[in-house]
Structure formats: structure tokens, C-alpha cells
Design a protein around this motif. Structure first.
Motif, PDB file in Angstrom:
ATOM      1  N   GLU A  57       0.926  -1.420  -0.026  1.00 20.83           N
ATOM      2  CA  GLU A  57      -0.018   0.043  -0.073  1.00 20.83           C
ATOM      3  C   GLU A  57       0.844   1.180  -0.089  1.00 20.83           C
ATOM      4  O   GLU A  57       0.557   2.230  -0.734  1.00 20.83           O
ATOM      5  CB  GLU A  57      -1.028  -0.036   1.201  1.00 20.83           C
ATOM      6  N   GLU A  58       1.558   1.394   0.931  1.00 20.78           N
ATOM      7  CA  GLU A  58       2.894   2.258   0.896  1.00 20.78           C
ATOM      8  C   GLU A  58       3.613   2.596  -0.411  1.00 20.78           C
ATOM      9  O   GLU A  58       3.592   3.458  -1.133  1.00 20.78           O
ATOM     10  CB  GLU A  58       3.772   2.279   1.970  1.00 20.78           C
ATOM     11  N   LEU A  59       4.020   1.466  -0.963  1.00 19.92           N
ATOM     12  CA  LEU A  59       4.734   1.463  -2.377  1.00 19.92           C
ATOM     13  C   LEU A  59       3.556   1.934  -3.372  1.00 19.92           C
ATOM     14  O   LEU A  59       4.225   2.820  -3.899  1.00 19.92           O
ATOM     15  CB  LEU A  59       5.106   0.034  -2.848  1.00 19.92           C
ATOM     16  N   SER A  60       2.422   1.520  -3.376  1.00 16.75           N
ATOM     17  CA  SER A  60       1.508   2.048  -4.541  1.00 16.75           C
ATOM     18  C   SER A  60       1.413   3.510  -4.398  1.00 16.75           C
ATOM     19  O   SER A  60       0.989   4.040  -5.542  1.00 16.75           O
ATOM     20  CB  SER A  60       0.464   1.329  -4.321  1.00 16.75           C
ATOM     21  N   ARG A  61       1.544   4.176  -3.318  1.00 11.85           N
ATOM     22  CA  ARG A  61       1.333   5.580  -3.304  1.00 11.85           C
ATOM     23  C   ARG A  61       2.358   6.397  -4.169  1.00 11.85           C
ATOM     24  O   ARG A  61       2.295   7.425  -4.549  1.00 11.85           O
ATOM     25  CB  ARG A  61       1.195   6.041  -1.708  1.00 11.85           C
ATOM     26  N   THR A  62       3.388   5.961  -4.253  1.00 11.17           N
ATOM     27  CA  THR A  62       4.614   6.417  -4.743  1.00 11.17           C
ATOM     28  C   THR A  62       4.720   6.327  -6.645  1.00 11.17           C
ATOM     29  O   THR A  62       5.306   6.777  -7.102  1.00 11.17           O
ATOM     30  CB  THR A  62       6.028   5.830  -4.361  1.00 11.17           C
ATOM     31  N   LEU A  63       3.870   5.380  -7.002  1.00 12.42           N
ATOM     32  CA  LEU A  63       3.872   4.807  -8.304  1.00 12.42           C
ATOM     33  C   LEU A  63       2.931   5.784  -9.112  1.00 12.42           C
ATOM     34  O   LEU A  63       1.923   5.254  -9.513  1.00 12.42           O
ATOM     35  CB  LEU A  63       3.416   3.353  -8.442  1.00 12.42           C
ATOM     36  N   THR A  64       3.003   7.137  -9.544  1.00 10.95           N
ATOM     37  CA  THR A  64       2.385   7.946 -10.111  1.00 10.95           C
ATOM     38  C   THR A  64       2.227   7.500 -11.651  1.00 10.95           C
ATOM     39  O   THR A  64       3.120   6.712 -12.079  1.00 10.95           O
ATOM     40  CB  THR A  64       2.498   9.247 -10.113  1.00 10.95           C
ATOM     41  N   ASP A  65       1.395   8.019 -12.318  1.00 14.03           N
ATOM     42  CA  ASP A  65       1.445   7.663 -13.911  1.00 14.03           C
ATOM     43  C   ASP A  65       2.889   8.157 -14.401  1.00 14.03           C
ATOM     44  O   ASP A  65       3.748   7.371 -15.222  1.00 14.03           O
ATOM     45  CB  ASP A  65       0.389   8.268 -14.628  1.00 14.03           C
ATOM     46  N   GLU A  66       3.174   9.306 -14.237  1.00  8.95           N
ATOM     47  CA  GLU A  66       4.382   9.824 -14.457  1.00  8.95           C
ATOM     48  C   GLU A  66       5.486   9.096 -14.196  1.00  8.95           C
ATOM     49  O   GLU A  66       6.435   8.765 -14.955  1.00  8.95           O
ATOM     50  CB  GLU A  66       4.652  11.168 -14.206  1.00  8.95           C
ATOM     51  N   PHE A  67       5.626   8.963 -12.760  1.00  7.00           N
ATOM     52  CA  PHE A  67       6.676   8.027 -12.187  1.00  7.00           C
ATOM     53  C   PHE A  67       7.002   6.496 -12.868  1.00  7.00           C
ATOM     54  O   PHE A  67       7.936   6.060 -13.430  1.00  7.00           O
ATOM     55  CB  PHE A  67       6.690   7.692 -10.631  1.00  7.00           C
ATOM     56  N   CYS A  68       5.793   5.845 -13.146  1.00  6.47           N
ATOM     57  CA  CYS A  68       6.059   4.432 -13.919  1.00  6.47           C
ATOM     58  C   CYS A  68       6.456   4.509 -15.390  1.00  6.47           C
ATOM     59  O   CYS A  68       6.978   3.829 -15.615  1.00  6.47           O
ATOM     60  CB  CYS A  68       4.239   3.844 -13.863  1.00  6.47           C
ATOM     61  N   ARG A  69       5.900   5.539 -16.010  1.00  5.58           N
ATOM     62  CA  ARG A  69       6.447   5.830 -17.365  1.00  5.58           C
ATOM     63  C   ARG A  69       7.745   6.095 -17.384  1.00  5.58           C
ATOM     64  O   ARG A  69       8.742   5.695 -18.339  1.00  5.58           O
ATOM     65  CB  ARG A  69       5.447   7.252 -18.070  1.00  5.58           C
ATOM     66  N   GLN A  70       8.312   6.796 -16.459  1.00  7.51           N
ATOM     67  CA  GLN A  70       9.743   7.097 -16.477  1.00  7.51           C
ATOM     68  C   GLN A  70      10.522   5.943 -16.133  1.00  7.51           C
ATOM     69  O   GLN A  70      11.496   5.648 -16.772  1.00  7.51           O
ATOM     70  CB  GLN A  70      10.044   8.288 -15.331  1.00  7.51           C
ATOM     71  N   MET A  71       9.871   5.129 -15.240  1.00 11.12           N
ATOM     72  CA  MET A  71      10.764   3.826 -14.918  1.00 11.12           C
ATOM     73  C   MET A  71      10.639   2.847 -16.215  1.00 11.12           C
ATOM     74  O   MET A  71      11.594   2.265 -16.241  1.00 11.12           O
ATOM     75  CB  MET A  71       9.981   3.181 -13.642  1.00 11.12           C
ATOM     76  N   ILE A  72       9.398   2.807 -17.034  1.00 12.87           N
ATOM     77  CA  ILE A  72       9.464   2.108 -17.993  1.00 12.87           C
ATOM     78  C   ILE A  72      10.579   2.548 -18.943  1.00 12.87           C
ATOM     79  O   ILE A  72      11.378   1.525 -19.496  1.00 12.87           O
ATOM     80  CB  ILE A  72       8.078   1.936 -18.575  1.00 12.87           C
ATOM     81  N   ASP A  73      10.550   3.762 -19.227  1.00 10.38           N
ATOM     82  CA  ASP A  73      11.511   4.319 -20.236  1.00 10.38           C
ATOM     83  C   ASP A  73      12.779   3.748 -19.831  1.00 10.38           C
ATOM     84  O   ASP A  73      13.842   3.404 -20.795  1.00 10.38           O
ATOM     85  CB  ASP A  73      11.510   6.072 -20.532  1.00 10.38           C
ATOM     86  N   GLU A  74      13.263   4.443 -18.546  1.00 10.65           N
ATOM     87  CA  GLU A  74      14.773   4.001 -18.181  1.00 10.65           C
ATOM     88  C   GLU A  74      14.932   2.470 -18.135  1.00 10.65           C
ATOM     89  O   GLU A  74      16.211   2.105 -18.498  1.00 10.65           O
ATOM     90  CB  GLU A  74      14.755   4.528 -16.955  1.00 10.65           C
ATOM     91  N   THR A  75      14.135   1.548 -17.800  1.00  4.58           N
ATOM     92  CA  THR A  75      14.384   0.182 -18.080  1.00  4.58           C
ATOM     93  C   THR A  75      14.321  -0.335 -19.339  1.00  4.58           C
ATOM     94  O   THR A  75      15.492  -1.078 -19.702  1.00  4.58           O
ATOM     95  CB  THR A  75      13.063  -0.581 -17.303  1.00  4.58           C
ATOM     96  N   LYS A  76      13.831   0.162 -20.252  1.00  2.15           N
ATOM     97  CA  LYS A  76      14.059  -0.052 -21.765  1.00  2.15           C
ATOM     98  C   LYS A  76      15.454   0.345 -22.078  1.00  2.15           C
ATOM     99  O   LYS A  76      16.119  -0.342 -22.727  1.00  2.15           O
ATOM    100  CB  LYS A  76      13.035   0.570 -22.436  1.00  2.15           C
ATOM    101  N   GLN A  77      15.857   1.549 -21.750  1.00  2.00           N
ATOM    102  CA  GLN A  77      17.187   2.107 -22.166  1.00  2.00           C
ATOM    103  C   GLN A  77      18.341   1.331 -21.362  1.00  2.00           C
ATOM    104  O   GLN A  77      19.219   0.794 -21.908  1.00  2.00           O
ATOM    105  CB  GLN A  77      17.496   3.489 -21.318  1.00  2.00           C
ATOM    106  N   LEU A  78      18.035   1.008 -20.103  1.00  3.91           N
ATOM    107  CA  LEU A  78      19.050   0.036 -19.433  1.00  3.91           C
ATOM    108  C   LEU A  78      19.128  -1.518 -20.152  1.00  3.91           C
ATOM    109  O   LEU A  78      20.136  -2.097 -20.499  1.00  3.91           O
ATOM    110  CB  LEU A  78      18.629  -0.262 -17.878  1.00  3.91           C
ATOM    111  N   GLN A  79      17.972  -1.961 -20.610  1.00  2.00           N
ATOM    112  CA  GLN A  79      17.891  -3.321 -21.148  1.00  2.00           C
ATOM    113  C   GLN A  79      18.537  -3.136 -22.427  1.00  2.00           C
ATOM    114  O   GLN A  79      19.396  -4.156 -22.809  1.00  2.00           O
ATOM    115  CB  GLN A  79      16.391  -3.613 -21.400  1.00  2.00           C
ATOM    116  N   GLN A  80      18.288  -2.149 -23.310  1.00  2.98           N
ATOM    117  CA  GLN A  80      19.124  -2.129 -24.583  1.00  2.98           C
ATOM    118  C   GLN A  80      20.612  -1.917 -24.535  1.00  2.98           C
ATOM    119  O   GLN A  80      21.391  -2.597 -24.914  1.00  2.98           O
ATOM    120  CB  GLN A  80      18.485  -0.976 -25.218  1.00  2.98           C
TER     121      GLN A  80
END
Length: 86
Positions: A57-80
Motif C-alpha cells: 500500500e505504501e509502495l503503491s502511493r509512490t507509483l504515479t503515472d508519470e513515475f511509472c512511465r519514467q521507470m519503464i523508459d529507463e528500464t528499456k534504456q538499461l535493457q538495450q
């Protein structure tokens, strides 16, 4: 991380969900810049914390749409970046 480990190490990767531990053990962590290391530490924490119900529950409060999009983008960059190392 485990694919990189398997491609570069003679022993099997450890049974772990710690991206940082896998990167360290495979020699990849030393090749990362500070931003990549910081990001890896961040996603490792989210991965581990998400496994404990009392933290979800505490973790989910930090996961805004913007934050999640940023995490996905950075994960894709790291993966590449990791794929390019193979």
C-alpha cells in the motif's frame, strides 16, 4: 541481468531478485555509469519491497503515472544497453 550473467560467467547465476547483486556478480555493475547504478538500485528496491504485503500500500502511493512511465523508459534504456554489451 541473468541473461548477461549466463553469457559472461561460467557458473549459474544465484537465485536472487536483486538486480544489483546480479550486476555485481557478472561484472556489469562496474561498467555502469552513476545514473545507471542509481536506477538499478531503485528498481531493485521496488522489486524486493513489492514482495511484502505490508509494504504494498505504501509502495503503491509512490507509483504515479508519470513515475511509472519514467521507470519503464529507463528500464528499456538499461535493457538495450545490456543487450549492446552482449
Amino acid at each position: 541481468m541473468k541473461a548477461y550473467w549466463c553469457a559472461t560467467q561460467s557458473q549459474d547465476p544465484p537465485y536472487t531478485h536483486s538486480h544489483t547483486r546480479l550486476a555485481n556478480g557478472s561484472g556489469l555493475y562496474e561498467q555502469m555509469d552513476d545514473d545507471q547504478r542509481d536506477f538499478l538500485d531503485l528498481i531493485t528496491n521496488y522489486n524486493i519491497e513489492a514482495r511484502y504485503p505490508e509494504d504494498k500500500e505504501e509502495l503503491s502511493r509512490t507509483l504515479t503515472d508519470e513515475f511509472c512511465r519514467q521507470m519503464i523508459d529507463e528500464t528499456k534504456q538499461l535493457q538495450q544497453w545490456i543487450k549492446d554489451k552482449l
